[in-house]
Design an enzyme around this catalytic site. Structure first.
Site, PDB file in Angstrom:
ATOM      1  N   ARG A 162       0.849  -1.190   0.000  1.00  0.00           N
ATOM      2  CA  ARG A 162       0.000   0.000   0.000  1.00  0.00           C
ATOM      3  C   ARG A 162       0.884   1.238   0.000  1.00  0.00           C
ATOM      4  O   ARG A 162       2.096   1.141   0.127  1.00  0.00           O
ATOM      5  CB  ARG A 162      -1.019   0.000   1.148  1.00  0.00           C
ATOM      6  CG  ARG A 162      -0.667  -0.583   2.473  1.00  0.00           C
ATOM      7  CD  ARG A 162       0.436   0.128   3.212  1.00  0.00           C
ATOM      8  NE  ARG A 162       0.178   1.550   3.350  1.00  0.00           N
ATOM      9  CZ  ARG A 162       1.101   2.453   3.590  1.00  0.00           C
ATOM     10  NH1 ARG A 162       2.383   2.110   3.754  1.00  0.00           N
ATOM     11  NH2 ARG A 162       0.808   3.722   3.690  1.00  0.00           N
ATOM     12  N   GLY A 163       0.229   2.405  -0.156  1.00  0.00           N
ATOM     13  CA  GLY A 163       0.985   3.643  -0.308  1.00  0.00           C
ATOM     14  C   GLY A 163       1.098   3.933  -1.799  1.00  0.00           C
ATOM     15  O   GLY A 163       1.440   3.034  -2.578  1.00  0.00           O
ATOM     16  N   ALA A 164       0.815   5.183  -2.181  1.00  0.00           N
ATOM     17  CA  ALA A 164       0.653   5.509  -3.601  1.00  0.00           C
ATOM     18  C   ALA A 164       1.832   5.070  -4.486  1.00  0.00           C
ATOM     19  O   ALA A 164       1.641   4.326  -5.455  1.00  0.00           O
ATOM     20  CB  ALA A 164       0.368   6.998  -3.750  1.00  0.00           C
TER      21      ALA A 164
ATOM     22  N   ARG B 289      -7.235  -0.026  -6.957  1.00  0.00           N
ATOM     23  CA  ARG B 289      -7.456   1.066  -6.006  1.00  0.00           C
ATOM     24  C   ARG B 289      -7.548   2.361  -6.818  1.00  0.00           C
ATOM     25  O   ARG B 289      -6.633   2.678  -7.574  1.00  0.00           O
ATOM     26  CB  ARG B 289      -6.327   1.130  -4.952  1.00  0.00           C
ATOM     27  CG  ARG B 289      -6.294  -0.113  -4.055  1.00  0.00           C
ATOM     28  CD  ARG B 289      -5.458   0.100  -2.817  1.00  0.00           C
ATOM     29  NE  ARG B 289      -6.127   0.949  -1.855  1.00  0.00           N
ATOM     30  CZ  ARG B 289      -5.523   1.460  -0.771  1.00  0.00           C
ATOM     31  NH1 ARG B 289      -4.247   1.184  -0.545  1.00  0.00           N
ATOM     32  NH2 ARG B 289      -6.183   2.217   0.077  1.00  0.00           N
TER      33      ARG B 289
ATOM     34  N   GLN C 260      -2.323   2.673   9.810  1.00  0.00           N
ATOM     35  CA  GLN C 260      -0.999   2.739   9.181  1.00  0.00           C
ATOM     36  C   GLN C 260      -0.004   3.545  10.022  1.00  0.00           C
ATOM     37  O   GLN C 260       1.193   3.256  10.025  1.00  0.00           O
ATOM     38  CB  GLN C 260      -1.095   3.376   7.779  1.00  0.00           C
ATOM     39  CG  GLN C 260      -1.817   2.521   6.759  1.00  0.00           C
ATOM     40  CD  GLN C 260      -3.283   2.884   6.660  1.00  0.00           C
ATOM     41  OE1 GLN C 260      -3.905   3.289   7.648  1.00  0.00           O
ATOM     42  NE2 GLN C 260      -3.861   2.731   5.485  1.00  0.00           N
TER      43      GLN C 260
ATOM     44  N   ASP D  96      -1.826  10.992  -2.370  1.00  0.00           N
ATOM     45  CA  ASP D  96      -2.240   9.941  -3.313  1.00  0.00           C
ATOM     46  C   ASP D  96      -2.556  10.506  -4.682  1.00  0.00           C
ATOM     47  O   ASP D  96      -2.452   9.813  -5.691  1.00  0.00           O
ATOM     48  CB  ASP D  96      -3.439   9.170  -2.762  1.00  0.00           C
ATOM     49  CG  ASP D  96      -2.984   8.252  -1.642  1.00  0.00           C
ATOM     50  OD1 ASP D  96      -2.845   8.743  -0.506  1.00  0.00           O
ATOM     51  OD2 ASP D  96      -2.716   7.066  -1.925  1.00  0.00           O
TER      52      ASP D  96
ATOM     53  N   ASN E 115      -5.249  12.563   0.230  1.00  0.00           N
ATOM     54  CA  ASN E 115      -4.365  11.720   1.053  1.00  0.00           C
ATOM     55  C   ASN E 115      -5.262  10.978   2.048  1.00  0.00           C
ATOM     56  O   ASN E 115      -6.493  11.139   2.056  1.00  0.00           O
ATOM     57  CB  ASN E 115      -3.303  12.566   1.757  1.00  0.00           C
ATOM     58  CG  ASN E 115      -2.231  11.705   2.397  1.00  0.00           C
ATOM     59  OD1 ASN E 115      -1.674  10.805   1.762  1.00  0.00           O
ATOM     60  ND2 ASN E 115      -1.935  11.932   3.673  1.00  0.00           N
ATOM     61  N   LYS E 116      -4.653  10.172   2.859  1.00  0.00           N
ATOM     62  CA  LYS E 116      -5.386   9.319   3.807  1.00  0.00           C
ATOM     63  C   LYS E 116      -6.459  10.097   4.563  1.00  0.00           C
ATOM     64  O   LYS E 116      -6.228  11.229   4.997  1.00  0.00           O
ATOM     65  CB  LYS E 116      -4.382   8.696   4.777  1.00  0.00           C
ATOM     66  CG  LYS E 116      -4.947   7.766   5.816  1.00  0.00           C
ATOM     67  CD  LYS E 116      -5.841   6.688   5.244  1.00  0.00           C
ATOM     68  CE  LYS E 116      -5.175   5.850   4.178  1.00  0.00           C
ATOM     69  NZ  LYS E 116      -6.154   5.012   3.410  1.00  0.00           N
TER      70      LYS E 116
HETATM   71  O1  MRU Z   1      -4.511   3.338   2.050  1.00  0.00           O
HETATM   72  P1  MRU Z   1      -3.031   3.528   1.957  1.00  0.00           P
HETATM   73  O2  MRU Z   1      -2.281   2.980   3.121  1.00  0.00           O
HETATM   74  O3  MRU Z   1      -2.494   3.050   0.630  1.00  0.00           O
HETATM   75  O4  MRU Z   1      -2.867   5.105   1.992  1.00  0.00           O
HETATM   76  C1  MRU Z   1      -1.579   5.634   1.960  1.00  0.00           C
HETATM   77  C2  MRU Z   1      -1.547   7.108   2.076  1.00  0.00           C
HETATM   78  O5  MRU Z   1      -2.556   7.770   2.158  1.00  0.00           O
HETATM   79  C3  MRU Z   1      -0.205   7.755   1.967  1.00  0.00           C
HETATM   80  O6  MRU Z   1      -0.139   8.891   2.754  1.00  0.00           O
HETATM   81  C4  MRU Z   1       0.046   8.138   0.510  1.00  0.00           C
HETATM   82  O7  MRU Z   1      -0.208   7.051  -0.327  1.00  0.00           O
HETATM   83  C5  MRU Z   1       1.423   8.624   0.287  1.00  0.00           C
HETATM   84  S1  MRU Z   1       2.619   7.367   0.417  1.00  0.00           S
HETATM   85  C6  MRU Z   1       4.143   8.016   0.036  1.00  0.00           C
END
Ligand code: MRU
Length: 349
Positions: free
Chosen positions: A57-59, A103, A210, A251, A261-262
């Site tokens: 996970r994470g963009a 996603r 997270q 994201d 973002n999250k």
């Molecule tokens: O749902 P996730 O864990 O994939 O969400 C991640 C985030 O929101 C991060 O802050 C974002 O992807 C940036 S990661 C460098």
């Protein structure tokens, strides 16, 4: 995870994702911090499952995972159609489109898959194995470039970190969310190298935690001081002067600077503004979506209600209570002090 094979963990080389000759190795982020377990993903289908279930996970990391998933598809179909490149490409494209749909919010996924598609449309050879090699090269380039971009973000970002800063971050925008190093946590890493007196507050990031599970773990690995707070504590910390800056990842960033973002990021930005605290976004250019004018056009992923209703094996509400679970929110550009990319700081986005 279907037939994904478990392989031995290597604690000295923690890396969220890497391409191997016989599959893709993922650090299983669902199990952190309790278990450091790597799994080997053998097919595009398994990669889709890993992205949906947030094993990766994470963009930026899901962009890389998408590209690596296309490689797995190419390896499989090149065997099936060794001398029929058009048939091979058609089959890979089906997998690529399915991977792209896993996603919706992080634009890095579509961006990376589009790069892989371009390799296929530019390919003029007639041997599927050669196409496969070209796709492997592109996917590895996406990985390598991400690492370089994160390091550059760290270099630029450390300049805005005050001496002995108390830094609040949300979710995990670290090595675990990228090829390595991280975006928001890349800035923290770079700042810590020159000023070991900085300190991080990680907000827990309900519902998937997270911040609690991943950010604290990642910073602990490197001895960077971090304190965990529940999501609802940020305002009080700010009020008491315990936060000098907020820095988060992204994201998807629209042309006008609005940033997805999250979930919970928007409320932190509002709180930061109310307390006159700078609020930074750190992200590589692969997260910027110039095809959309504002954040209103960003698709927001809604995840299963059980992620809100359950913690581990227990429900936290009466049976039948409806739960709403948007995974991201959009912070308007006017609340963002600056966006730190690999090319430098964009102020007043
Ligand atoms: O749902 P996730 O864990 O994939 O969400 C991640 C985030 O929101 C991060 O802050 C974002 O992807 C940036 S990661 C460098």
């Amino acid at each position: 995870m279907g037939s994904a094979a478990t392989i031995a963990a290597s604690p000295s080389q923690v890396q969220a994702i890497s391409l191997a000759n016989d599959g893709v190795v993922l650090l299983d982020q669902v199990r952190l911090p309790h278990e450091l377990r790597y799994i080997k993903i053998m097919s595009a289908d398994e990669m889709r499952h890993a992205i949906v279930t947030m094993v990766v996970r994470g963009a930026p990391a899901i962009g890389i995972a998408g590209a690596f998933g296309v490689v797995l598809s190419a390896r499989e179909h090149a065997k099936a159609y060794p001398d029929n490149v058009p048939a091979c490409v058609l089959s890979i494209l089906v997998d690529a489109d399915l991977l792209a749909q896993t996603r919706p919010t992080a634009v890095n996924l579509q961006w990376a898959i589009n790069r892989m598609k371009r390799v296929m449309s530019d390919f003029t050879g007639d041997v599927a194995e050669t196409l496969c090699k070209a796709l492997e090269q592109e996917a590895q380039a996406i990985f390598d470039e991400d690492l370089a971009m994160c390091e550059a973000i760290g270099r630029h970002g450390k300049e805005v970190v005050p001496k002995s800063a108390q830094i609040l971050t949300h979710c995990n925008a670290g090595a675990l969310a990228t090829a390595g190093y991280g975006t928001a946590l890349g800035v923290v890493r770079a700042a810590f190298q020159v000023d070991p007196t900085i300190h991080v507050y990680a907000s827990e990031t309900r519902p998937r935690l997270q911040g609690a599970r991943l950010t604290t773990w990642e910073l602990q690995q490197e001895g960077i001081p971090v304190t965990l707070i529940a999501d609802n504590m940020a305002a009080w910390l700010m009020k008491q002067g315990q936060v000098d800056m907020v820095i988060v990842g992204a994201d998807r960033i629209a042309k006008n600077g609005d940033t997805a973002n999250k979930i919970g990021t928007y409320s932190l930005a509002l709180l930061a503004r109310a307390h006159n605290i700078p609020f930074y976004v750190a992200a590589p250019s692969s997260t910027i979506d110039l095809s959309i004018e504002t954040g209103d056009e960003i698709p927001i992923e809604t995840r299963h209600a059980d992620e809100v209703a359950w913690i581990h094996d227990e429900t936290i509400c009466p049976e039948g209570i409806p739960c709403y679970n948007p995974a991201f929110d959009v912070t308007p550009a006017e609340l963002i002090t600056g966006i730190i990319t690999e090319n430098g700081l964009i102020k007043t986005p």
